[in-house]
Write an enzyme that holds these catalytic residues in place. Structure first.
Site, PDB file in Angstrom:
ATOM      1  N   LEU A  14       0.797  -1.038  -0.257  1.00  9.36           N
ATOM      2  CA  LEU A  14      -0.181  -0.078  -0.006  1.00  9.36           C
ATOM      3  C   LEU A  14       0.270   0.619   0.153  1.00  9.36           C
ATOM      4  O   LEU A  14       1.127   1.873   1.063  1.00  9.36           O
ATOM      5  CB  LEU A  14      -0.830  -0.051   1.281  1.00  9.36           C
ATOM      6  CG  LEU A  14      -1.956  -0.198   0.961  1.00  9.36           C
ATOM      7  CD1 LEU A  14      -3.526  -0.219   2.203  1.00  9.36           C
ATOM      8  CD2 LEU A  14      -2.665   0.148  -0.233  1.00  9.36           C
ATOM      9  N   HIS A  15       1.846   1.562  -1.636  1.00 10.92           N
ATOM     10  CA  HIS A  15       2.754   2.381  -1.377  1.00 10.92           C
ATOM     11  C   HIS A  15       2.027   3.375  -2.388  1.00 10.92           C
ATOM     12  O   HIS A  15       2.016   3.218  -3.610  1.00 10.92           O
ATOM     13  CB  HIS A  15       4.063   2.312  -1.301  1.00 10.92           C
ATOM     14  CG  HIS A  15       3.871   1.554  -0.218  1.00 10.92           C
ATOM     15  ND1 HIS A  15       4.032   2.554   0.769  1.00 10.92           N
ATOM     16  CD2 HIS A  15       4.548   0.232   0.750  1.00 10.92           C
ATOM     17  CE1 HIS A  15       4.892   1.113   2.096  1.00 10.92           C
ATOM     18  NE2 HIS A  15       4.782   0.008   1.645  1.00 10.92           N
ATOM     19  N   ALA A  16       1.991   4.721  -2.466  1.00 13.79           N
ATOM     20  CA  ALA A  16       1.898   5.387  -4.010  1.00 13.79           C
ATOM     21  C   ALA A  16       1.023   5.119  -4.570  1.00 13.79           C
ATOM     22  O   ALA A  16      -0.248   5.947  -3.720  1.00 13.79           O
ATOM     23  CB  ALA A  16       3.381   5.563  -4.962  1.00 13.79           C
TER      24      ALA A  16
END
Length: 90
Positions: A14-16
């Site tokens: 759950l990044h960028a």
């Protein structure tokens, strides 16, 4: 309080980009939605509509998270579907 679990499918966790897509969808919910790593107490859950909170969560591919809605009206099924889709490939 409705609750669902989901397994993170995006390669980068759950990044960028995945966090932005998920936060936007959670923000459209008529009620507050929170997210936490599985096993985390409900009172320590984070705002699912906040990109910063999602990135702070540090959820990686394969991690299990818990979504909770503060009342009725949230479409947790569609939010689970987003988390269980590789949004890096979209």
């Amino acid at each position: 309080m409705p609750e669902r679990t989901a397994t993170i499918a995006s390669r980068s966790g759950l990044h960028a980009r995945p966090a932005a897509i998920f936060a936007e969808a959670a923000g459209e919910s008529p009620v507050d939605v929170t997210i936490a790593m599985a096993g985390t107490p409900a009172e320590d859950a984070l705002d699912a509509a906040s990109i910063l909170s999602l990135m702070t969560l540090g959820a990686a591919k394969g991690d299990v998270v818990v979504l909770r809605a503060e009342g009725d009206g949230a479409d947790l099924d569609s939010l689970v579907t987003l988390l269980e889709t590789d949004l890096d490939a979209a």
